[in-house]
Design an enzyme around this catalytic site. Sequence first.
Site, PDB file in Angstrom:
ATOM      1  N   ASN A 142       1.827  -9.412  -4.515  1.00 22.34           N
ATOM      2  CA  ASN A 142       2.745  -8.603  -3.697  1.00 22.34           C
ATOM      3  C   ASN A 142       2.108  -8.245  -2.364  1.00 22.34           C
ATOM      4  O   ASN A 142       0.908  -8.047  -2.277  1.00 22.34           O
ATOM      5  CB  ASN A 142       3.125  -7.313  -4.437  1.00 22.34           C
ATOM      6  N   GLU A 205       5.526 -11.947  -0.763  1.00 18.62           N
ATOM      7  CA  GLU A 205       6.031 -11.847   0.609  1.00 18.62           C
ATOM      8  C   GLU A 205       5.260 -12.780   1.552  1.00 18.62           C
ATOM      9  O   GLU A 205       5.762 -13.122   2.618  1.00 18.62           O
ATOM     10  CB  GLU A 205       5.984 -10.402   1.105  1.00 18.62           C
ATOM     11  N   ASP A 254       7.219  10.628   8.757  1.00 24.94           N
ATOM     12  CA  ASP A 254       7.825   9.365   8.301  1.00 24.94           C
ATOM     13  C   ASP A 254       9.000   9.000   9.209  1.00 24.94           C
ATOM     14  O   ASP A 254       9.161   9.540  10.297  1.00 24.94           O
ATOM     15  CB  ASP A 254       8.220   9.462   6.819  1.00 24.94           C
TER      16      ASP A 254
HETATM   17 MN    MN Z   1       7.410  -7.210  -3.344  1.00 19.83          MN
END
Ligand code: MN
Length: 452
Positions: A142, A205, A254
Amino acid sequence: MSLRSFLEEKEIKKQTIHISEAVSPRFEVSSVMKRFDQNGPVLFFEKMKGYANKVAANVCGTRERLCVALSIEPENLYSRLVEAWKNPSKPKIAKSGSVKENIIEKPKLSKMPVLTHFKKDAAAYVTSAIVSAKSPDKTVENVSIHRLQVLDDAHFAIRLVPRHLFKLWNIAKEAGQDLDVTISIGLHPVVMLAATSSVAFGVSEYDVANALLKNKLRLIECEHVDALAPAEAEIVLEGRLSAKKEVVEGSLVDITGTYDVKRSQPVIEIVGMMHRDEYIYQALLPSGNEHKLLMGLPHEVKIWEAVANTVPKVKAVNLTRGGCGWLHAVVSIEKQKDGDAKNALTAIFGAHPSLKHAVVVDTDIDVYNMEEVEWAIATRFQANEDLIIIPNARGSTLDPSADQETGLTTKLGIDATRPLGKPKEKFEPAKIPCSKSIQKIIDKLENEIRKA
Ligand code: MN
């Protein structure tokens, strides 16, 4: 395919401003970033007070630049992303890469010009890094973007949203192991955009990035940890995500531009570092346009797909800047029957669970022009007929007005499309005939105003 090669592209060079004065990573860089955030240029800080390295900022700050990075026309953006999500392809593992020009044992994080962005930030934090890890059995990889709060010279606190890296961390924890990670900074925009992809757990990804880059992404193995990193990254930090050690993370700003709540979050120990000669540190302003674009774009794509499956034709989707690139959507559709817009609204909310308010407009309204959107609400919308309210739905805890424990929120959908039963001309903006000669005069005036 690196940050450097992207910054060297002719079109990007034209959009780059160089700041030659020495500036501090504490508030000074972020002040300049904030000022030039709205559709602004790439910022290149040549001299940092107290640091040897240069800083590039606002790299992925506009849709246009992301399209340049992908070598596509804007109208193909969503379809290009969907194609890559559906057809990821494994990148080559290279024997060597420029990131290995310098290999450092026990690096000191304080030597990196990590920014402190806002006045009340708990600490300096890295905001532009992709974090990569593999499952203990090596079957799942990931890559995702996380904020990393600097704790001391060798440790970060990492914000783990309960998604894929969180899942890998839990699998490692159950096996009683720390999780090896790479933290890569200074990347080609496409690698960052791919890291925010909406792909299933199990799809790397990196493979999406490689598909988007037409198989030109190269990865390398690390010196100290078992995880991969882009061979042309400016910096790769090698770390171990602790199975046991947690600290209070935050508070930090954020996407909404407000402070996220403090939470107990895990610690990463940095055990090694690789970097290019005279590495460029990449900065990304939390809540800036770049943050909104990278985080929001994949969700625009999901909304676009969902609405396309619900009504005959969807033209455009905008997770608006004012809505933090996250909480507000404007979608334009070609309505065939009354009720289409309401079906579109239900699809929109289903496609992006964090969404709070959505507006559906006709295709004559530009979804990127909020004055036009407001005009559609003013002239085509009746609240007693065209409004959907969904109380107590799950939303985003990033919205300070939502319940901060549960994320419960009220969702609101606005159908600002023109009712089909009434005469069309009543709802169309009146036009002024404009001859070629008068258009010439207008163009000339516009130029003069722009130069003034
Ligand atoms: Mn992912």
